[in-house]
Design an enzyme around this catalytic site. Structure first.
Site, PDB file in Angstrom:
ATOM      1  CG  ASP A  93      -0.544   2.893  -2.377  1.00 23.05           C
ATOM      2  OD1 ASP A  93       0.000   3.612  -1.529  1.00 23.05           O
ATOM      3  OD2 ASP A  93      -1.641   3.155  -2.901  1.00 23.05           O
TER       4      ASP A  93
HETATM    5  N1  URA Z   1      -2.075   7.272  -5.490  1.00 31.15           N
HETATM    6  C1  URA Z   1      -2.398   6.117  -4.878  1.00 31.15           C
HETATM    7  O1  URA Z   1      -3.530   5.907  -4.493  1.00 31.15           O
HETATM    8  N2  URA Z   1      -1.432   5.198  -4.708  1.00 31.15           N
HETATM    9  C2  URA Z   1      -0.161   5.360  -5.166  1.00 31.15           C
HETATM   10  O2  URA Z   1       0.676   4.480  -4.996  1.00 31.15           O
HETATM   11  C3  URA Z   1       0.152   6.584  -5.798  1.00 31.15           C
HETATM   12  C4  URA Z   1      -0.835   7.523  -5.952  1.00 31.15           C
END
Ligand code: URA
Length: 232
Positions: free
Chosen positions: A106
């Site tokens: 993310d």
């Molecule tokens: N899980 C998440 O919630 N976000 C990420 O970026 C990676 C794993």
């Protein structure tokens, strides 16, 4: 390596377009076995080519370890602000096959991200079948309850909108609001949604390990090439 047309080599490795290749050759910028190349149609071994005096970088393909900083996205969309590709060499964005991230993090998640132009490696390292362990350092907004350890390990946790429970995951509680989570799958926002299902908001997420790779001293925004041949 297998011989390929010079204009194809220059464009597939992201140096210039096929139509620009003729100008690059005319400008004497391309040598084959030490001799100035004059025809873009010639089929040559990419490992014998020098462009502007340097060998083609990564003739076998690109594989790199990147420390993703916060504030950039893993998609290619121009509308989403800064992308990880803006922080990597511009030539990589012009390669064919394209350089892509192995899975996604993310925008606000930091840590280990593998990038490659090799589709087989992407498939191998993202498929749940291969059970690549991803380790996340997690901070949440509530005190963590010890029961989460068994709940996450049970393989019964359902995420909203999904039909299959999460595969068993390993949770280690490190502090009142800090934990380490190891996952062998990579569902959309998985770590955040697992905690959200138990009423906790993840306020910080950092991936410290992806399979055998850790950051190995890389600062945020830095990358390092990996020896792709070892993984093919
Ligand atoms: N899980 C998440 O919630 N976000 C990420 O970026 C990676 C794993």
């Amino acid at each position: 390596m297998k011989p390929r047309r010079l204009d194809q080599i220059l464009s597939n490795y992201g140096y210039c377009s096929r139509s620009e290749a003729r100008l690059w050759l005319r400008g004497g910028r391309v040598l084959v076995k030490g001799v100035v190349a004059d025809s873009q149609d010639d089929k040559v071994d990419p490992s014998t080519v020098l462009v502007d005096g340097a060998p083609i970088e990564c003739p076998e393909g690109i594989l790199a370890l990147f420390h993703k900083p916060a504030g950039c996205v893993c998609s290619n969309g121009k509308s989403e602000g800064q992308t990880v590709y803006d922080l990597l060499p511009a030539r990589w964005s012009r390669c064919n096959p394209p350089v892509a991230t192995v899975g996604r993090l993310d925008r606000d998640t930091t840590g280990v991200l593998i990038v490659t132009d090799n589709g087989t490696l992407v498939q191998r390292w993202t498929s749940p079948k291969h059970k690549v362990t991803k380790v996340y350092e997690v901070t949440v907004n509530h005190d963590l309850e010890p029961r989460l350890v068994d709940l996450f390990a049970a393989g019964t946790l359902m995420l909203e909108g999904e039909e299959k429970p999460c595969l068993p995951a390993t949770l280690e509680i490190l502090g009142s609001r800090e934990a380490r989570l190891a996952l062998i799958e990579g569902r959309y926002h998985q770590a955040k949604r697992m905690f959200a299902s138990q009423g906790c908001e993840v306020t910080k997420l950092h991936r410290s390990r992806f399979g055998d790779f850790d950051l190995d001293g890389l600062a945020p925004g830095q990358w390092r090439l990996l020896p792709i041949a070892q993984f093919l």
